[in-house]
Write a protein that holds these residues in place. Sequence first.
Motif, PDB file in Angstrom:
ATOM      1  N   ALA A 171      12.970  29.687 -14.806  1.00 38.44           N
ATOM      2  CA  ALA A 171      12.148  30.320 -13.770  1.00 38.44           C
ATOM      3  C   ALA A 171      12.918  31.446 -13.101  1.00 38.44           C
ATOM      4  O   ALA A 171      12.362  32.528 -12.828  1.00 38.44           O
ATOM      5  N   GLY A 172      14.217  31.212 -12.823  1.00 41.51           N
ATOM      6  CA  GLY A 172      15.047  32.256 -12.225  1.00 41.51           C
ATOM      7  C   GLY A 172      15.188  33.461 -13.142  1.00 41.51           C
ATOM      8  O   GLY A 172      15.125  34.613 -12.699  1.00 41.51           O
ATOM      9  N   LYS A 173      15.372  33.221 -14.443  1.00 40.02           N
ATOM     10  CA  LYS A 173      15.525  34.336 -15.383  1.00 40.02           C
ATOM     11  C   LYS A 173      14.217  35.113 -15.528  1.00 40.02           C
ATOM     12  O   LYS A 173      14.225  36.342 -15.682  1.00 40.02           O
ATOM     13  N   GLN A 174      13.092  34.401 -15.505  1.00 40.48           N
ATOM     14  CA  GLN A 174      11.812  35.096 -15.610  1.00 40.48           C
ATOM     15  C   GLN A 174      11.634  36.059 -14.437  1.00 40.48           C
ATOM     16  O   GLN A 174      11.252  37.222 -14.619  1.00 40.48           O
ATOM     17  N   CYS A 175      11.959  35.602 -13.233  1.00 40.39           N
ATOM     18  CA  CYS A 175      11.886  36.481 -12.054  1.00 40.39           C
ATOM     19  C   CYS A 175      12.936  37.589 -12.133  1.00 40.39           C
ATOM     20  O   CYS A 175      12.666  38.750 -11.806  1.00 40.39           O
ATOM     21  N   GLY A 176      14.149  37.214 -12.571  1.00 39.23           N
ATOM     22  CA  GLY A 176      15.249  38.171 -12.614  1.00 39.23           C
ATOM     23  C   GLY A 176      14.982  39.326 -13.566  1.00 39.23           C
ATOM     24  O   GLY A 176      15.228  40.492 -13.219  1.00 39.23           O
ATOM     25  N   LYS A 194      16.900  34.022  -7.184  1.00 42.76           N
ATOM     26  CA  LYS A 194      17.912  33.182  -6.525  1.00 42.76           C
ATOM     27  C   LYS A 194      17.304  31.862  -6.062  1.00 42.76           C
ATOM     28  O   LYS A 194      17.892  30.788  -6.238  1.00 42.76           O
ATOM     29  N   LEU A 195      16.125  31.956  -5.471  1.00 41.94           N
ATOM     30  CA  LEU A 195      15.486  30.767  -4.921  1.00 41.94           C
ATOM     31  C   LEU A 195      15.114  29.778  -6.022  1.00 41.94           C
ATOM     32  O   LEU A 195      15.381  28.579  -5.917  1.00 41.94           O
ATOM     33  N   HIS A 196      14.507  30.252  -7.088  1.00 43.22           N
ATOM     34  CA  HIS A 196      14.055  29.367  -8.167  1.00 43.22           C
ATOM     35  C   HIS A 196      15.225  28.744  -8.919  1.00 43.22           C
ATOM     36  O   HIS A 196      15.183  27.572  -9.292  1.00 43.22           O
ATOM     37  N   SER A 197      16.266  29.529  -9.138  1.00 43.61           N
ATOM     38  CA  SER A 197      17.392  29.033  -9.933  1.00 43.61           C
ATOM     39  C   SER A 197      18.348  28.170  -9.126  1.00 43.61           C
ATOM     40  O   SER A 197      19.124  27.400  -9.703  1.00 43.61           O
ATOM     41  N   GLY A 198      18.308  28.324  -7.794  1.00 41.67           N
ATOM     42  CA  GLY A 198      19.251  27.585  -6.967  1.00 41.67           C
ATOM     43  C   GLY A 198      20.658  28.161  -7.020  1.00 41.67           C
ATOM     44  O   GLY A 198      21.614  27.498  -6.620  1.00 41.67           O
ATOM     45  N   LYS A 199      20.776  29.412  -7.483  1.00 43.04           N
ATOM     46  CA  LYS A 199      22.085  30.080  -7.583  1.00 43.04           C
ATOM     47  C   LYS A 199      22.077  31.279  -6.645  1.00 43.04           C
ATOM     48  O   LYS A 199      21.454  32.314  -6.941  1.00 43.04           O
ATOM     49  N   PRO A 200      22.754  31.194  -5.515  1.00 38.04           N
ATOM     50  CA  PRO A 200      22.681  32.265  -4.504  1.00 38.04           C
ATOM     51  C   PRO A 200      23.303  33.584  -4.960  1.00 38.04           C
ATOM     52  O   PRO A 200      23.002  34.632  -4.380  1.00 38.04           O
ATOM     53  N   ASN A 201      24.152  33.554  -5.959  1.00 36.65           N
ATOM     54  CA  ASN A 201      24.813  34.782  -6.410  1.00 36.65           C
ATOM     55  C   ASN A 201      24.183  35.376  -7.668  1.00 36.65           C
ATOM     56  O   ASN A 201      24.733  36.321  -8.252  1.00 36.65           O
ATOM     57  N   LEU A 202      23.047  34.836  -8.100  1.00 38.32           N
ATOM     58  CA  LEU A 202      22.420  35.302  -9.327  1.00 38.32           C
ATOM     59  C   LEU A 202      21.901  36.731  -9.147  1.00 38.32           C
ATOM     60  O   LEU A 202      21.228  37.032  -8.164  1.00 38.32           O
ATOM     61  N   GLN A 220      11.186  39.350 -19.836  1.00 31.39           N
ATOM     62  CA  GLN A 220      10.501  38.607 -18.760  1.00 31.39           C
ATOM     63  C   GLN A 220       9.294  37.853 -19.302  1.00 31.39           C
ATOM     64  O   GLN A 220       9.070  36.683 -18.964  1.00 31.39           O
ATOM     65  N   HIS A 221       8.527  38.476 -20.172  1.00 30.92           N
ATOM     66  CA  HIS A 221       7.344  37.826 -20.727  1.00 30.92           C
ATOM     67  C   HIS A 221       7.727  36.683 -21.670  1.00 30.92           C
ATOM     68  O   HIS A 221       7.023  35.663 -21.743  1.00 30.92           O
TER      69      HIS A 221
END
Length: 749
Positions: free
Chosen positions: A244-249, A286-294, A216-217
């Motif tokens: 951004a999605g991966k950082q949150c994920g 999900k929100l940042h990446s735009g991928k609802p199934n992430l 994450q970091h």
Amino acid sequence: MAALLVVPLKKTFEVDIAKPLKNLINRSYNGNNANVIDHSEAVNELSKLRNTALVRPCITIDSLETIYNYYDQLLVLESKIPMHELQNVPFKWKNAFDKKMFKGRISLTLPSLAYEKQCVLFNIAAMQCAIAAAQGTYRDDGFRLAIKLLQQSAGIFAHLTSVTSFSNLSTCDLDTDTLQVLSNLMLAQAQEIFVLKAIKHSMKESTVAELASSCQHLYERVLRGLQKDSLRSIWDKDWINTVAGKQCGFEAIAQFYQSLVCRNRKAIGEEIARLQYSTERFEAAKLHSGKPNLYEEFLFQAQQNLNESKKDNDFIYNATVPNMKTLVEPKQHQLAKVLPFTTPLSPNSRDFFVHLVPIVLHRAIDVRKSEIISGEMMKLRESTQKLNETLVRLNLPATIEVAVGSTLPRSILNKAKDVREMGGIDGLCKLIDELPESLRCNEEVLDEVVRMLNEEADADTRIRTQFMEKWSQKPSEKLTKTIRSNIAKYREIIHNAVMADKAIRKTFEKHAHVLKMLSKPISQLENECSIGFGDGNISNSRSAQELRRLMDNVDALKAEREQIESELKSATVDLKDQFLNALAEDGAINESDISDVSIRKIFAPLCKRVNENVLKQQVLIEKTQSVYHDFERECSDRSEARDAFLNGLASAYDTFITLRKHLKEGTKFYSDLTYLLITFRQKVSDFCNARKTEKFDLIKSIIEDKNSNWTMKTDNQNETITIQAELYSHITMAESFNPYATFTIRKIQ
């Protein structure tokens, strides 16, 4: 899980490197490589390898090995010949992110091998990333290969940040900030693979949490780099969202697995807090990446655990749920490392130019060889000069031939014949008259080189003055220090040659009268000898016979000396096998130790013959002087005037031979110097043309600036051309555009 981000490859085009490379090899070895091997096949193979590796690449392991091989071949060539002199090959590369650009260069063409190597390394790192992304996560060998390639890719991008030397001209994909972001991205993706591998193999929850926290970091650092104002426009529109999605994920995954650690410790309150925060971060991903199934599976499991824990807490534990800000973040455990860039890239690379001795070694061998040859030939020539001086002082062999009859001595007749056959005094005059013309040709070539450099420097100064801070090209004076130093050396060489020419002409004028006499037909030469022969005939005396025998020994000694000189000049030194064996055994070549011992061993027999010849001469001179004293007592009635006349003819013959030899060497010297200067002029011409192309590209880049409108005026035209930057894509620069013209640039008000 989201797929890995893949760095696009830079696109290049076919160029003819075969012909320029062949010329460079021949020029570097002066067309006289000791191995006398034709490297055309190797050069053609390298050219084909470039097209296969770079122009038509495939994203496969085999293609990666091919591009490894090409880069390794460039390094091998650089270690053997001066590849920086390969200035007339236009390497053109497009920006890897050209489809996403709003400003900056789309492509760049530079006649620089350093630029070619940087672009090749960029493509190697990009291809490593692409192959890693194509590996499946269902096999351990796929995990291992992906991690290895991503760490190597991170190392190459990091290496490029320290070697990029075209920051003022390069496309934005080779910018230091861009390369650093790509290196960080490769490292983060390698850490992501470690996290996936830990989850697959059901490692301890605390281990997975630590790996995910580190990931994450790493993605957080990548995101900061991607969002820089100077770089945002470069990337694909999905890159920032995905990172951004991966950082949150991965922050959510770290908290989820840390909650499992809390569950095992029965810390129900902390578990609920971490699960609540984990579900929030999964939703943010999900929100940042735009991928609802992430991360859907992780989110489902986190929600399920959260519901169970809340239910147990409500009915059993009644534990207080702490605030997330009061909880300690999971420890970080970074397994992904930036692997240092090392060469060769491929252990299976085959050296196409294995028979090519490194030019540094080749030149060092030539220097050592020349030192030995010059030293030994100097010994022989000094000995010959001493021998001739002794014979002239004793007037031998003319003295013993005078006693035979009333005609000129046989030795004088033979020497006169030799002089006439070699062209006589007229031949010397012709050689002397050719020297000024040869000198003039060399001076004209050198003056032309100076003129080209001065014109290039003047153009650089004018354009730099007018463009001011926008002109980022390196100043000419910094790039031409070595060239101007070489010019000074050539000037000094020519000056020394002029002084040598004057010395030769002075010697010729001093002996011209006797040389002219020696060049006459026999009948005229005999008429010049007006002094009587004397009546005594002592040709059969013991001392005269002994002197004749000694003169025969002198002739044999000189013949042996000429043979030794010929063998010294034609001696060849081939240490290729010894160098290659040393390289294979030790990984390095100690040139001084190998060449010094080997060359001395090769020349040892000739050096021994030289020393023996010199010692033989000392004995011969001592014996000749002793016998001559006996002969003098028997010939006390000789004519001193005639002796002086014959002595002058014999001395004139030696002077003729020496002058002719020096003039021949001078003619060859000027011819060789002309070749070197023409080659030097071509290199300078290539340099000036490369600078001209570079100026053109930089001027074009300045004009292409879409944030400003410019007016450009040249002193060669009485018109002003107004270029609207936003419409420049519809304007084509004229082919005859002269980058050396004087430009006046001002902003349109």
